[in-house]
Design an enzyme around this catalytic site. Structure first.
Site, mmCIF file in Angstrom:
data_model
loop_
_atom_site.group_PDB
_atom_site.id
_atom_site.type_symbol
_atom_site.label_atom_id
_atom_site.label_comp_id
_atom_site.label_asym_id
_atom_site.label_seq_id
_atom_site.Cartn_x
_atom_site.Cartn_y
_atom_site.Cartn_z
ATOM 1 N N GLU A 51 53.561 -67.462 -82.347
ATOM 2 C CA GLU A 51 52.612 -67.419 -81.222
ATOM 3 C C GLU A 51 51.223 -67.707 -81.746
ATOM 4 O O GLU A 51 50.780 -67.064 -82.708
ATOM 5 C CB GLU A 51 52.648 -66.031 -80.579
ATOM 6 C CG GLU A 51 51.473 -65.708 -79.665
ATOM 7 C CD GLU A 51 51.287 -64.213 -79.457
ATOM 8 O OE1 GLU A 51 50.164 -63.813 -79.071
ATOM 9 O OE2 GLU A 51 52.236 -63.437 -79.664
ATOM 10 N N LYS A 136 56.496 -57.057 -74.080
ATOM 11 C CA LYS A 136 55.746 -56.822 -75.310
ATOM 12 C C LYS A 136 55.212 -55.389 -75.240
ATOM 13 O O LYS A 136 54.293 -55.096 -74.479
ATOM 14 C CB LYS A 136 54.590 -57.829 -75.397
ATOM 15 C CG LYS A 136 53.552 -57.542 -76.462
ATOM 16 C CD LYS A 136 52.428 -58.567 -76.366
ATOM 17 C CE LYS A 136 51.221 -58.185 -77.194
ATOM 18 N NZ LYS A 136 50.154 -59.207 -77.102
#
Length: 212
Positions: A51, A136
């Site tokens: 990411e 998350k």
């Protein structure tokens, strides 16, 4: 022309990738060139999900150049996605999934899998209702693996990815507690995206690749 997979199939494949690869590397840096080298090194050394946070210098260009270098199959995402405009820009740059720090409007973007930031049970439900593919758990260090175990009681089928202060030892504990994967920033990436040593980065990568 190749038919685009359904949203359900796309999201299922993303969760499968999380479970298979177990580590999402989070790249944040002040040097765009160093950040690009870091992304490519992570993939080359076997970290299968990376990411690039939009707080990184030249983040969209980093994603664009990394996509060109790595090809369409690389699981290259964009993080710190706060708005729908962020989501659009990230997709146009080549991101194949999005990561948010909280339950933002971008969770409902719909065109890419979304790893949505949440911490409390209420936030988990809100993220799922908005269309999150996975959760998350952030900041994970506030509750640790015991908090993850507690959350999994009411949400046994939710794919959780703890993020925040995840060392190699903590990553092992989270995975044993039922996390589908972990997200790791500085304990893995260190200062590489600011121009630090790629050799040291490779040493840290080996520690995370050897998770039991």
């Amino acid at each position: 022309m190749t038919e685009r997979p359904s949203d359900e199939a796309r999201d299922a494949r993303f969760v499968e990738m999380l479970a298979e690869r177990r580590v999402v590397a989070i790249v944040r840096g002040r040097d765009a060139d160093a950040a690009l080298r870091t992304v490519i090194t992570l993939f080359e050394e076997g970290i299968g999900l990376v990411e690039v946070s939009l707080v990184t210098a030249g983040a969209l260009d980093v994603i664009r150049q990394a996509r060109a270098a790595l090809g369409d199959s690389a699981a290259l995402g964009a993080g710190t996605i706060l708005t729908t405009d962020d989501a659009v820009a990230a997709e146009e740059a080549g991101a194949s999934y999005l990561v948010t720090p909280a339950v933002t409007k971008a969770v409902s973007y719909g065109r890419l899998p979304v790893l949505a930031g949440a911490f409390t049970p209420t936030e988990v439900v809100a993220a799922l209702n908005a269309g999150a593919t996975a959760i998350k758990l952030f900041p994970a260090f506030h509750g640790g693996e015991q908090y993850l175990r507690a959350l999994r009681d009411p949400f046994p089928h939710v794919p959780f990815v703890p993020v925040g202060g995840v060392s190699a030892d903590a990553a092992t504990a989270y995975l044993r507690a039922g996390a589908v994967a972990v997200g790791v920033g500085s304990p893995l990436v260190g200062d590489a995206a600011d121009g630090g040593s790629l050799a040291a980065l490779k040493d840290r990568i080996r520690a995370f690749k050897d998770l039991p």
